[in-house]
Design an enzyme around this catalytic site. Structure first.
Site, PDB file in Angstrom:
ATOM      1  N   ASP A   8       0.873  -1.165   0.000  1.00 42.20           N
ATOM      2  CA  ASP A   8       0.000   0.000   0.000  1.00 42.20           C
ATOM      3  C   ASP A   8       0.922   1.230   0.000  1.00 42.20           C
ATOM      4  O   ASP A   8       2.139   1.103   0.148  1.00 42.20           O
ATOM      5  CB  ASP A   8      -0.882  -0.058   1.257  1.00 42.20           C
ATOM      6  CG  ASP A   8      -1.760   1.161   1.426  1.00 42.20           C
ATOM      7  OD1 ASP A   8      -2.272   1.679   0.411  1.00 42.20           O
ATOM      8  OD2 ASP A   8      -1.928   1.623   2.570  1.00 42.20           O
ATOM      9  N   ASP A  50      -0.270   5.059   1.252  1.00 40.59           N
ATOM     10  CA  ASP A  50      -0.568   5.916   2.399  1.00 40.59           C
ATOM     11  C   ASP A  50      -0.518   5.123   3.709  1.00 40.59           C
ATOM     12  O   ASP A  50      -1.099   4.035   3.817  1.00 40.59           O
ATOM     13  CB  ASP A  50      -1.960   6.532   2.251  1.00 40.59           C
ATOM     14  CG  ASP A  50      -2.064   7.482   1.068  1.00 40.59           C
ATOM     15  OD1 ASP A  50      -1.046   8.096   0.712  1.00 40.59           O
ATOM     16  OD2 ASP A  50      -3.169   7.608   0.504  1.00 40.59           O
TER      17      ASP A  50
END
Length: 244
Positions: A10, A12
């Site tokens: 991922d 963020d």
């Protein structure tokens, strides 16, 4: 068939400490964001909400250089850059699957000298048009996964990538997935017993994975959602590298 390993990240709160969209939103005076716009993401989805935010940024003369400046300055989660570099040395292909956007992620990777270590970025496509407005569109429109947003199912993207690589003669003997949020749960459920689910301590995904491991996560049909992968609960990239 060439055997390799795959690392999926991922962006963020996993590679960078903050939420890149929120950082962009914070460039606007909150008083200048209409109340109806604040409600838009609940009715029409986050991507359409962000498009309106990008229109506001343009309206208030917040230009590409300013937006790019705050994005490339996002603080790295400790040890994540080093982890990504080391993974390539360990025969991993590294990909990023994120509900941010391609402009933000690629700008950050380039500014932090990590672009060459990332095989591919999967995110909502975004670019600045001739008028200086950042244009964003949904990665895809999906209705099959209720664990994901309609514009981006990370589990589907990961599986599609693995299949496409297999068609090219590349097979992944081991997969590690690194994330923090609710939308990282879907791909983690698709991992095998030989794989590794790396979930960030203190964030939503770790709660979901622990619930599954304890046998208490039940879907709408009454079946238990099962996480088969080994579990790594991390606070920084050094934790994951030490385990590997």
């Amino acid at each position: 068939m060439m055997e390799k390993k795959l690392a999926v990240f991922d962006f963020d709160h996993t590679i960078v400490q903050d939420n890149s969209d929120v950082v962009a939103i914070n460039l606007i005076d909150p008083k200048k964001i209409p109340p109806e716009l604040k409600k838009l993401h609940k009715s029409d989805g986050w991507t359409l909400f962000m498009q309106e935010i990008f229109q506001l940024l343009h309206k208030y003369d917040i230009k590409e250089d300013k937006i790019k400046s705050v994005i490339v300055s996002l603080e790295e989660v400790e040890g994540m850059g080093n982890l990504i570099r080391k993974l390539k040395e360990l025969n991993f292909d590294v990909i990023i699957i994120s509900d941010s956007n391609t402009y933000f992620i690629n700008a950050w990777l380039e500014a932090n000298n990590l672009s060459q270590y990332v095989y591919k970025v999967f995110s909502n496509p975004a670019y600045f048009n001739e008028s200086g407005v950042l244009i964003i569109s949904m990665y895809h429109l999906q209705t099959t996964c209720n664990l994901s947003t309609k514009n981006l199912c990370k589990g589907q993207i990961m599986e599609d990538f693995i299949k496409a690589q297999k068609d090219k003669g590349i097979s992944y003997e081991k997969i590690i997935y690194c994330g923090d949020g609710m939308n990282d749960y879907c791909p983690i459920l698709k991992l095998n017993k030989t794989d590794l689910a790396c979930v960030r301590k203190g964030y939503k995904c770790v709660e979901l994975v622990k619930k599954s491991k304890d046998g208490f996560d039940v879907d709408e049909t009454g079946n238990c959602r099962i996480v088969n992968a080994n579990l790594c609960i991390w606070s920084n990239g050094n934790d994951i590298y030490s385990l590997l």
